[in-house]
Enzyme design. Structure first.
Site, PDB file in Angstrom:
ATOM      1  N   GLY A   1       0.823  -1.202   0.000  1.00 48.12           N
ATOM      2  CA  GLY A   1       0.000   0.000   0.000  1.00 48.12           C
ATOM      3  C   GLY A   1       0.859   1.255   0.000  1.00 48.12           C
ATOM      4  O   GLY A   1       1.974   1.283  -0.538  1.00 48.12           O
ATOM      5  N   SER A   2       0.373   2.294   0.652  1.00 48.82           N
ATOM      6  CA  SER A   2       0.961   3.632   0.497  1.00 48.82           C
ATOM      7  C   SER A   2       2.362   3.781   1.073  1.00 48.82           C
ATOM      8  O   SER A   2       3.068   4.739   0.731  1.00 48.82           O
ATOM      9  CB  SER A   2       0.035   4.684   1.123  1.00 48.82           C
ATOM     10  OG  SER A   2      -1.156   4.779   0.375  1.00 48.82           O
TER      11      SER A   2
END
Length: 756
Positions: free
Chosen positions: A320-321
């Site tokens: 993810g981020s």
């Protein structure tokens, strides 16, 4: 008649003569022909070969504190016939079950009583007689000295009821050695365990078995049929070679901070698992590594299913981020990131797919810097596909070490999966979806930014030493793999990541903010692919936070990953899972490492430059070894206040450490004696910063709940295992309830400090 007698005499005489001749021949054969061979065989039967076991090497932390060692133990055995004949069956069953069952667990007590009763009443199938001796299985196998002492008291109690001439109770304690883990669950996934057969089963116990196990010796002597050594018997002896000791890079205190923090979050959000790793980004020495659920290696048979998995190296996730670090760093390295340039947030179409920001609608037209602070997926798709391009993006991912093992010296590492083929896959990779990575890979990548651009090999083994001489057998130094970005780029990335934490309006990492320290970090919330389902599972996420501090000279980097926390369907609560745990770990660790706070951050809105203000600071002087009077004069001349702890005339320790930048209003804490002799003072009313300084000075593990100033405290444990728990409240709450702030004085805290 005479002839018959003579014939009979001849036959008998001939028979004896023949028998005598055979006997003489046999004696000749045995004594002369086979004598040497038979003597050798006899000596083999007389010989008794006794193995001398080697002591397995100890595993210690970076300061030499023991994490695993060999210790005396006992196995409980019973003599059923003796117990039955003396009518002790019920006393033995009740007494042993109370000692060996789990405390305050009625079910465990009943099960243990039944197990002992079954073992006692078991009989041989062939004769129907009781067995001469029986053991009780796991609970009675290799028990520690404290448990053995309780059984000795039980034996003494039963012996007092019997005839003094024959007072055997039928309870035996067979002396042995066992592997002992004094800190129980602490670092269990790193250390692993050895089973009851002394075979290593997992972790470093298994990976380093050849170093740890040593080699047994032996003693051979001649014995009679009763096992007694024969007079003038020939002895042969070979000494055992004990195993080597292993020193880890792990710090026991920081390991405790990790486990304490993630256990709180685990209990609150109930994920499938949580992982935390702390490293020194300058060397990639692993300072702490923890997973929950975990287990107690002293009682490994009670381990829950899958609790033995070291998720830090053996589990891979779509990051993810947090993976946006790679896209950001590569864009900056190529001169393609302009923080003031604007773009349209919300969604972007790549080939036949439309990709969205995490809030679907976006925030309108915003700058790329604001896109970083808000963790905009669209911003990074544009950076990675339109500006960098597929080839440069893939090169950056490879150079940061994804898709291959880091080479960390822990068993079970997996490489992750990086296999982009289509434009949409490269696009999602820019924000960490569609590829997988391990926690240790992400830590290594972030450390490369924190240390000025060097990708380094993570390691947890510091050195291996000979237990007899202390000589270093093998030493493990930091290893640089390659320079992935320039130091100038690394510095810029750190400044941008700092704003993710310091911007209290829109920064996604604001819950990781620590007053007085410059923190760089990034949040991650990744949709989860579940086996057997197409696409991403609804309402299932992997939540993470990775950060380091202080930016000007990073001393610690911490990554936290939570697999499927219960967020009640609201992914925006993800920021409350990992970031607060990061804040707790790092604030405690920085104090423990002697890193004083030095900055105040002011950041009200996104901007293209980093706004950081510095308070006036001075350096803490070197006071250790000075007399109290010398220290007083030096500090008064510098305008600094101080507190004395303990009794004595010479300074033996101080906090903050010499050379640390401190504010003029910040007191220096001085220790006059060893920590064991100092009672923990009342910290009521102190700020968290000052309370942690005292904990560092007194070598206390410190945990806290709440924010603000110390309102209450409680102390548990002894020696190095002391844990001080602080309850914090705001200044207003303390003013409204002054009595609450003084309750700590009634909980073991004593006013042993003197303020100057």
């Amino acid at each position: 008649m005479t002839k018959q007698v003579m014939l009979r005499s001849l036959l008998i005489g001939g028979g004896f003569t023949l028998l005598f001749a055979v006997l003489i021949s046999r004696l000749y054969w045995v004594q002369i022909v086979q004598g040497e061979e038979l003597l050798s065989q006899a000596k083999e039967k007389w010989a008794h070969d006794k193995e001398i076991p080697a002591v397995r090497g100890s595993i210690v932390d970076r300061s030499g504190r023991v994490l695993a060692e060999d210790a005396p133990s006992y196995t409980v055995a019973l003599e059923p016939r003796t117990i039955m004949e003396k009518g002790l069956e019920l006393d033995v069953i009740k007494g042993l079950a109370a000692i060996l069952s789990k405390p305050d667990d009625a079910g465990s007590l009943i099960a243990m009583e039944e197990r002992i009763r079954t073992r006692l009443n078991r009989k041989r199938e062939d004769t129907g007689a009781y067995y001469a001796q029986v053991e009780l299985g796991n609970e009675g196998w290799k028990i520690d000295a404290a448990t053995a002492d309780k059984i000795k008291l039980l034996k003494a109690e039963l012996e007092s009821k019997l005839d003094k001439k024959n007072n055997s109770t039928g309870i035996l304690l067979l002396p042995q050695r066992k592997r002992f883990y004094p800190s129980e669950k602490l670092a269990s996934h790193v250390i692993g365990y050895t089973n009851k057969e002394d075979k290593p089963a997992m972790g470093l116990e298994l990976a380093l078995d050849n170093y740890l196990k040593g080699s047994p010796g032996w003693l051979i002597y001649e014995k009679d049929r009763y096992g007694v050594e024969l007079p003038d018997s020939q002895r042969r002896y070979k000494a055992a070679v004990n195993g080597n000791n292993v020193k880890l890079t792990l710090d026991k205190n920081i390991q405790f901070y990790l486990e304490s923090a993630i256990e709180k979050s685990f209990d609150k959000y109930k994920p499938k698992s949580m992982t935390a790793i702390a490293v020194d980004p300058q060397t990639m020495e692993i300072l702490g590594l923890a997973n929950v659920p975990n287990f107690n290696p002293n009682k490994y048979w009670e381990m829950k299913e899958r609790a033995d998995i070291n998720h830090a190296v053996a589990s891979q996730y779509e990051p993810g981020s947090t993976f946006k670090l790679v896209t950001l760093a590569a864009s900056l390295e190529q001169g393609l990131f302009n923080p003031n340039e604007t773009y349209q947030s919300g969604s972007i179409k790549i080939a036949d797919r439309r990709l969205h920001d995490h809030n679907i609608s976006g925030w309108g037209k915003i700058t790329y810097l604001e896109g970083l602070l808000r963790s905009s997926n669209v911003a990074f798709v544009k950076l990675g596909t339109e500006k960098l391009g597929q080839d440069k993006l893939r090169e950056a991912i490879d150079r940061f070490g994804f898709g291959v093992k880091t080479g960390v010296d822990l068993p079970g590492e997996v490489p992750g999966i990086v296999n982009m083929r289509f434009p949409s896959e490269f696009a999602t990779a820019t924000y960490g979806q569609g590829l997988t990575a391990t926690a240790i890979q992400q830590v290594t990548a972030y450390a490369a930014v924190a240390n000025g651009g060097k990708l380094m090999k993570p390691h947890i083994i510091k050195e291996i030493t000979n237990p007899e001489t202390g000589e270093v057998v093998e030493k493990f130094e930091p290893q640089v793999v390659r320079q992935v970005i320039s130091s100038q780029t690394a510095s810029k990335v750190s400044e941008y990541l700092e704003q993710v934490v310091s911007n209290q309006e829109i920064g996604t990492g604001k819950r990781a903010h620590i007053d007085g320290y410059r923190i760089a970090g990034k949040t991650g919330t990744a949709n989860k692919v579940v086996s057997g389902e197409k696409g991403y599972a609804e309402g299932k996420w992997v939540i993470s936070f990775i950060g380091y501090a202080p930016i000007e000279n990073p001393r610690i980097l911490v990554a936290i990953i939570a697999d499927e926390p219960d967020l009640g369907g609201n992914y925006q609560l993800g920021g409350e899972v990992a970031a607060p745990a990061f804040r707790e770990i790092v604030s405690q660790s920085l104090r423990y490492l002697g890193v004083a706070p030095s900055t105040v951050q002011v950041q009200a809105a996104p901007a293209s430059t980093l706004t950081t203000g510095l308070d006036e600071t001075v350096q803490a002087p070197e006071l250790t070894g000075k007399s109290v009077e010398e220290a007083r004069e030096l500090l008064q001349a510098s305008g600094l206040s101080f507190e004395l702890h303990g009794r004595g005339q010479t300074i033996v320790g101080q906090s903050p450490m010499p050379g640390a930048d401190i504010q003029p209003s910040q007191p220096i804490y001085l220790r006059l004696s060893e920590t064991e002799s100092i009672d923990v003072p009342s910290l009521s009313g102190k700020s968290l910063r000052d309370a942690l300084e005292v904990c560092s000075l007194l070598k206390l593990r410190c945990t806290y709940t709440g924010e603000g100033y110390v309102a209450d405290q409680s102390l548990e444990g002894e020696g190095e295992e002391r844990v001080l728990t602080l309850t914090l409240k705001s200044y207003r709450e303390l003013q409204q309830a002054p009595a609450a702030a003084k309750t700590s004085e009634s909980k073991g805290a004593k006013p042993t400090s003197v303020k100057q």
